[in-house]
Design a protein around this motif. Structure first.
Motif, PDB file in Angstrom:
ATOM      1  N   ARG A 159     -14.661  67.945 -28.744  1.00  0.00           N
ATOM      2  CA  ARG A 159     -14.255  69.025 -27.814  1.00  0.00           C
ATOM      3  C   ARG A 159     -12.766  68.893 -27.558  1.00  0.00           C
ATOM      4  NH1 ARG A 159     -18.533  67.227 -25.079  1.00  0.00           N
ATOM      5  NH2 ARG A 159     -17.141  66.224 -23.596  1.00  0.00           N
ATOM      6  N   ARG A 160     -11.976  69.468 -28.467  1.00  0.00           N
ATOM      7  CA  ARG A 160     -10.530  69.416 -28.274  1.00  0.00           C
ATOM      8  C   ARG A 160     -10.093  70.487 -27.290  1.00  0.00           C
ATOM      9  NH1 ARG A 160      -8.499  70.727 -33.745  1.00  0.00           N
ATOM     10  NH2 ARG A 160     -10.307  72.086 -33.512  1.00  0.00           N
ATOM     11  N   PHE A 161      -8.998  70.223 -26.629  1.00  0.00           N
ATOM     12  CA  PHE A 161      -8.433  71.101 -25.608  1.00  0.00           C
ATOM     13  C   PHE A 161      -8.435  72.575 -26.024  1.00  0.00           C
ATOM     14  CE2 PHE A 161      -4.399  73.075 -23.986  1.00  0.00           C
ATOM     15  CZ  PHE A 161      -4.802  73.227 -22.670  1.00  0.00           C
ATOM     16  N   GLY A 162      -9.052  73.410 -25.195  1.00  0.00           N
ATOM     17  CA  GLY A 162      -8.943  74.861 -25.373  1.00  0.00           C
ATOM     18  C   GLY A 162      -9.856  75.480 -26.404  1.00  0.00           C
ATOM     19  N   THR A 163     -10.652  74.677 -27.089  1.00  0.00           N
ATOM     20  CA  THR A 163     -11.577  75.231 -28.082  1.00  0.00           C
ATOM     21  C   THR A 163     -12.766  75.867 -27.369  1.00  0.00           C
ATOM     22  OG1 THR A 163     -12.736  73.123 -28.231  1.00  0.00           O
ATOM     23  CG2 THR A 163     -10.956  73.485 -29.806  1.00  0.00           C
ATOM     24  N   PRO A 164     -13.535  76.735 -28.069  1.00  0.00           N
ATOM     25  CA  PRO A 164     -14.726  77.320 -27.431  1.00  0.00           C
ATOM     26  C   PRO A 164     -15.658  76.246 -26.859  1.00  0.00           C
ATOM     27  CG  PRO A 164     -14.234  78.484 -29.464  1.00  0.00           C
ATOM     28  CD  PRO A 164     -13.267  77.322 -29.398  1.00  0.00           C
ATOM     29  N   ALA A 165     -15.836  75.130 -27.572  1.00  0.00           N
ATOM     30  CA  ALA A 165     -16.705  74.057 -27.064  1.00  0.00           C
ATOM     31  C   ALA A 165     -16.129  73.482 -25.771  1.00  0.00           C
ATOM     32  CB  ALA A 165     -16.853  72.944 -28.113  1.00  0.00           C
ATOM     33  N   PHE A 166     -14.816  73.329 -25.755  1.00  0.00           N
ATOM     34  CA  PHE A 166     -14.173  72.810 -24.551  1.00  0.00           C
ATOM     35  C   PHE A 166     -14.418  73.741 -23.369  1.00  0.00           C
ATOM     36  CE2 PHE A 166     -10.593  73.280 -21.727  1.00  0.00           C
ATOM     37  CZ  PHE A 166     -10.470  71.998 -21.212  1.00  0.00           C
ATOM     38  N   VAL A 176      -8.109  61.729  -5.089  1.00  0.00           N
ATOM     39  CA  VAL A 176      -8.550  62.348  -6.344  1.00  0.00           C
ATOM     40  C   VAL A 176      -9.419  61.346  -7.097  1.00  0.00           C
ATOM     41  CG1 VAL A 176      -7.807  63.255  -8.594  1.00  0.00           C
ATOM     42  CG2 VAL A 176      -6.537  63.865  -6.499  1.00  0.00           C
ATOM     43  N   ILE A 177     -10.620  61.779  -7.479  1.00  0.00           N
ATOM     44  CA  ILE A 177     -11.487  60.970  -8.351  1.00  0.00           C
ATOM     45  C   ILE A 177     -11.621  61.764  -9.641  1.00  0.00           C
ATOM     46  CG2 ILE A 177     -13.670  59.721  -8.561  1.00  0.00           C
ATOM     47  CD1 ILE A 177     -14.057  60.013  -5.555  1.00  0.00           C
ATOM     48  N   ALA A 178     -11.209  61.155 -10.742  1.00  0.00           N
ATOM     49  CA  ALA A 178     -11.076  61.972 -11.949  1.00  0.00           C
ATOM     50  C   ALA A 178     -11.283  61.172 -13.225  1.00  0.00           C
ATOM     51  CB  ALA A 178      -9.683  62.611 -11.982  1.00  0.00           C
ATOM     52  N   SER A 179     -11.526  61.904 -14.263  1.00  0.00           N
ATOM     53  CA  SER A 179     -11.392  61.430 -15.631  1.00  0.00           C
ATOM     54  C   SER A 179     -11.286  62.694 -16.492  1.00  0.00           C
ATOM     55  CB  SER A 179     -12.551  60.519 -16.040  1.00  0.00           C
ATOM     56  OG  SER A 179     -12.218  59.809 -17.225  1.00  0.00           O
ATOM     57  N   HIS A 180     -11.476  62.597 -17.801  1.00  0.00           N
ATOM     58  CA  HIS A 180     -11.229  63.769 -18.661  1.00  0.00           C
ATOM     59  C   HIS A 180     -12.501  64.190 -19.396  1.00  0.00           C
ATOM     60  CE1 HIS A 180     -11.168  61.315 -22.410  1.00  0.00           C
ATOM     61  NE2 HIS A 180     -10.814  60.364 -21.567  1.00  0.00           N
ATOM     62  N   ILE A 181     -12.533  65.462 -19.861  1.00  0.00           N
ATOM     63  CA  ILE A 181     -13.700  65.938 -20.628  1.00  0.00           C
ATOM     64  C   ILE A 181     -13.345  66.412 -22.030  1.00  0.00           C
ATOM     65  CG2 ILE A 181     -15.194  66.463 -18.651  1.00  0.00           C
ATOM     66  CD1 ILE A 181     -14.272  69.409 -18.936  1.00  0.00           C
ATOM     67  N   ASP A 182     -12.061  66.304 -22.417  1.00  0.00           N
ATOM     68  CA  ASP A 182     -11.737  66.556 -23.834  1.00  0.00           C
ATOM     69  C   ASP A 182     -12.079  65.290 -24.619  1.00  0.00           C
ATOM     70  OD1 ASP A 182      -9.563  65.050 -22.727  1.00  0.00           O
ATOM     71  OD2 ASP A 182      -8.371  65.566 -24.496  1.00  0.00           O
ATOM     72  N   THR A 183     -12.185  65.420 -25.920  1.00  0.00           N
ATOM     73  CA  THR A 183     -12.535  64.261 -26.748  1.00  0.00           C
ATOM     74  C   THR A 183     -11.657  64.218 -28.004  1.00  0.00           C
ATOM     75  OG1 THR A 183     -14.122  65.299 -28.263  1.00  0.00           O
ATOM     76  CG2 THR A 183     -14.981  64.625 -26.123  1.00  0.00           C
ATOM     77  N   VAL A 184     -11.688  63.065 -28.664  1.00  0.00           N
ATOM     78  CA  VAL A 184     -11.107  62.988 -30.012  1.00  0.00           C
ATOM     79  C   VAL A 184     -12.089  63.667 -30.980  1.00  0.00           C
ATOM     80  CG1 VAL A 184      -9.769  60.896 -29.550  1.00  0.00           C
ATOM     81  CG2 VAL A 184     -12.106  60.673 -30.425  1.00  0.00           C
ATOM     82  N   VAL A 185     -11.729  63.714 -32.253  1.00  0.00           N
ATOM     83  CA  VAL A 185     -12.620  64.275 -33.273  1.00  0.00           C
ATOM     84  C   VAL A 185     -13.688  63.228 -33.620  1.00  0.00           C
ATOM     85  CG1 VAL A 185     -12.736  65.101 -35.673  1.00  0.00           C
ATOM     86  CG2 VAL A 185     -10.813  65.768 -34.204  1.00  0.00           C
ATOM     87  N   ASN A 186     -14.950  63.668 -33.672  1.00  0.00           N
ATOM     88  CA  ASN A 186     -16.074  62.760 -33.940  1.00  0.00           C
ATOM     89  C   ASN A 186     -16.096  61.608 -32.937  1.00  0.00           C
ATOM     90  OD1 ASN A 186     -18.379  61.868 -35.231  1.00  0.00           O
ATOM     91  ND2 ASN A 186     -17.275  60.773 -36.848  1.00  0.00           N
ATOM     92  N   ALA A 187     -16.085  61.996 -31.675  1.00  0.00           N
ATOM     93  CA  ALA A 187     -15.938  61.037 -30.578  1.00  0.00           C
ATOM     94  C   ALA A 187     -17.268  60.421 -30.193  1.00  0.00           C
ATOM     95  CB  ALA A 187     -15.351  61.759 -29.364  1.00  0.00           C
ATOM     96  N   GLY A 188     -17.196  59.502 -29.215  1.00  0.00           N
ATOM     97  CA  GLY A 188     -18.378  59.046 -28.511  1.00  0.00           C
ATOM     98  C   GLY A 188     -18.661  60.004 -27.359  1.00  0.00           C
ATOM     99  N   LYS A 189     -19.755  59.708 -26.622  1.00  0.00           N
ATOM    100  CA  LYS A 189     -20.154  60.602 -25.527  1.00  0.00           C
ATOM    101  C   LYS A 189     -19.590  60.183 -24.173  1.00  0.00           C
ATOM    102  CE  LYS A 189     -24.636  61.235 -27.839  1.00  0.00           C
ATOM    103  NZ  LYS A 189     -26.033  60.757 -27.851  1.00  0.00           N
TER     104      LYS A 189
END
Lengths: 418, 418
Positions: free
Chosen positions: B31-38, B79-92
């Motif tokens: 799920r790369r930044f800005g893609t439909p999956a993202f 602020v409590i945070a982390s990210h939801i984008d991923t690398v290609v073929n990432a882990g979950k």
């Protein structure tokens, strides 16, 4: 140096320069097998052979052949040859020098009006470098009858088959076998070629006798460790395939330096699939090229290098795949021809240097069926396969003088038999 | 472990699995930044925040934000945070775990019906990995007001600009500045994240306090020797750029192993332009990634590694170009927040492990303007950026217990001030 040899060397250089203008790409010298530049270059070389009074033809694989038939019944054939194809962005001398010197040599002998005790055939081989089809020695393998007809189906990077390339210059793959010179017809083979290494340059000597052509093993190595995050995996928890490869490479170099009189070993390619600056390499591919003039030592050295790599990877918890992808045995030059060449060098007042050729040459397939001799000519700093490649006119003149004497020695030798 | 935490961990894992099904490519998690999956993934996370009773929005850079406003006047924001984008073929787990645990944490606190002495904002950052535009921390740089508007013109591999990507999910690059949380409004920042390294796995401990996030230097090195024929250049006449690189790589590894408590150093990429198995490498490019939690030591180590490489190449008659292409300073976590987190771990009967994070995190840009704290959660064998990435449900349960205690400690601490 006599004026005669200086003048002839100048003519050789002029032809070298003229042939170098025929290229696939302006500004560099590139004539790969079967390209329009190659076809144009072959036509020019044929014209020079015609002018020298030879019976000429271009054979089915594109070799340019010029024959001087002896009147003696049952006369065998001395082949004097080199190649006219080049690597990409090549020098001007690798190949063409030997062909153009051979033509000059024959013109010289013809002018003496002697009765030749053997026939002479000059051949400009069409594919020695093997750049286009990842093959080598196509031309000399046709001449020696060792051409594998399956190669006709090989395709170049644009998907054009070798068969189509051959048809492109008006020949036919089905007649290749007819172009071989049968084994019993060979008197021998003589090739003049730049050294492509620095030994003559360092010794300040213009020519050398080739003792043998090194045998070669080409090994493809794959190391597998564990990829990981460059920031989060501590140094002592890593299975880094690249540092393992680095240790192999250094130890291979060190081993070859210890054996430098009889061995060269080179890691020429290295790839890390899916590499990134912040990822510990998990997989590395590299190739090892090992060469020696001594067959037993080549086997022994290859085995030692394999053991060295195994030790490195075992210690590092890395797995290794070792695949021998190519091997050729060393090829010795003929004792009698070498004796006559050595005599010619001594008669020319040049110190005798004897070298193992680390590079392969068309003499390799020929050696399977005929006695071979090779003379190396010094090249500037040993540079080859590079636009800076250069053989000095003075050295070409010296080499022509030696070649004249060698041909006289040969003619004398075989005249006394006939 | 209480049934409550086990149950909550199961719910977290269910959501991890559900989010992982939203991917650019079936069969892997991307799920790369800005893609439909993202965009689809962000909508799901927003739905979960809505269900938790937060005031939600997706901001101009695509961060999903869920706010719980304190009734106290002048209350600052945690602020409590982390990210939801991923690398290609990432882990979950890399990123989503911290976001989904934060939502669970808030649901837990909300159920207690307490008066919050500070506001809480959960943020699912939109771009931490930087895969699409070769940037990192896009989301957190908008939040902290450090976003560089020139980046909007950057293009991805398909030639699509960041501006166009932002417009593609219905936002506008001109309003980015309005999405920053001003420095004076921050109480602090807390991030939960998998370790992405093997230390907790080896120690058999579920969580760790992050002491600091390592600083990093990225160096691009070019070595130039002299290309040559692998067969004709004797071992003692070579200037082989690859054997020189191999010696540098081994000595860098050796130096880093000596300093392994405070340093990692990695050569991640290596290229040989125009390489061939039968050519001595004349040019080699490689990168060095050097990381340490201590700024002075990072500088010192970089300088030592530079000297080591210089010595190697000088001895080998090779030239070197050394270019520092990226550097970030180490970032320390906040002393007070760390104290409260350490207390929470002790209260949860877990041994306290303190780690330097070798990986960068969104906490890095936040640390410039606000106190930060981070908790690491053990991951299987330290594997990350890989489909095998895994945080065990038992460890997630333990981490939730610690996080509950940490939030209680924080709320107590700030309630006593107000």
């Amino acid at each position: 140096m006599s004026n005669q040899h200086t003048y002839r060397a100048e003519k050789v250089v002029q032809r070298i320069e003229q042939l170098a203008t025929i290229t696939e790409e302006r500004g560099c010298v590139t004539r790969r097998f079967g390209t329009p530049a190659f076809i144009e270059g072959a036509a020019l070389v044929k014209e020079w052979m015609d002018q020298a009074g030879l019976q000429t033809k271009i054979d089915s694989i594109g070799n340019v052949r010029g024959r001087w038939q002896s009147n003696h019944s049952g006369a065998k054939t001395l082949v004097i040859a080199s190649h006219i194809d080049t690597v990409v962005n090549a020098g001007k001398y690798d190949g063409p020098l030997g062909v153009i010197m051979a033509i000059d040599l024959i013109e010289q002998i013809k002018s003496k009006n002697i009765s030749l005790p053997f026939s002479i055939e000059i051949i400009a081989f069409s594919d020695e470098e093997g750049v286009r089809f990842h093959t080598t020695f196509l031309g000399s393998q046709v001449i020696t009858g060792s051409f594998n007809h399956e190669w006709l189906q090989k395709k170049d990077a644009d998907g054009i088959s070798m068969q189509e390339v051959i048809e492109g210059f008006g020949k036919n793959g089905t007649t290749l076998a007819q172009d071989a010179i049968p084994p019993n017809e060979w008197l021998g083979y003589f090739e003049m070629h730049i050294e492509q290494g620095p030994i003559l340059y360092d010794k300040n000597i213009p020519v050398a006798i080739v003792l043998s052509i090194a045998g070669q093993k080409r090994i493809a190595v794959t190391l597998n460790g564990m990829a990981g995050h460059a920031g989060t995996v501590p140094m002592d928890k890593r299975s880094d395939a690249l540092t393992a490869a680095a240790e192999c490479i250094l130890k291979i170099e060190n081993y070859a330096i210890q054996q430098k009189e009889s061995l060269v070993a080179t890691v020429g390619t290295l790839q890390i699939p899916h590499s990134a600056g912040n990822v510990i390499p998990g997989e590395v591919h590299f190739t090892i090229d090992i060469r020696s003039g001594d067959k037993n030592f080549l086997n022994e050295a290859t085995s030692s290098i394999h053991s060295i790599c195994n030790e490195v990877v075992t210690k590092r918890n890395i797995t290794i795949q070792w695949q021998l992808v190519q091997e050729t045995d060393p090829v010795a030059t003929d004792k009698n021809l070498k004796h006559l060449l050595r005599k010619a060098i001594t008669e020319s007042d040049i110190p005798v240097v004897e070298l193992v050729s680390g590079a392969g040459h068309d003499a390799v397939p020929v050696a399977r069926i005929a006695p071979i001799a090779m003379m190396f000519i010094r090249c500037f700093k040993g540079i080859s396969h590079n636009p800076l490649e250069l053989a000095a006119p003075e050295d070409i003149a010296q080499a022509l003088k030696v070649a004249d004497a060698f041909m006289e020695n040969l003619i004398d030798h075989y005249s006394s038999f006939s």
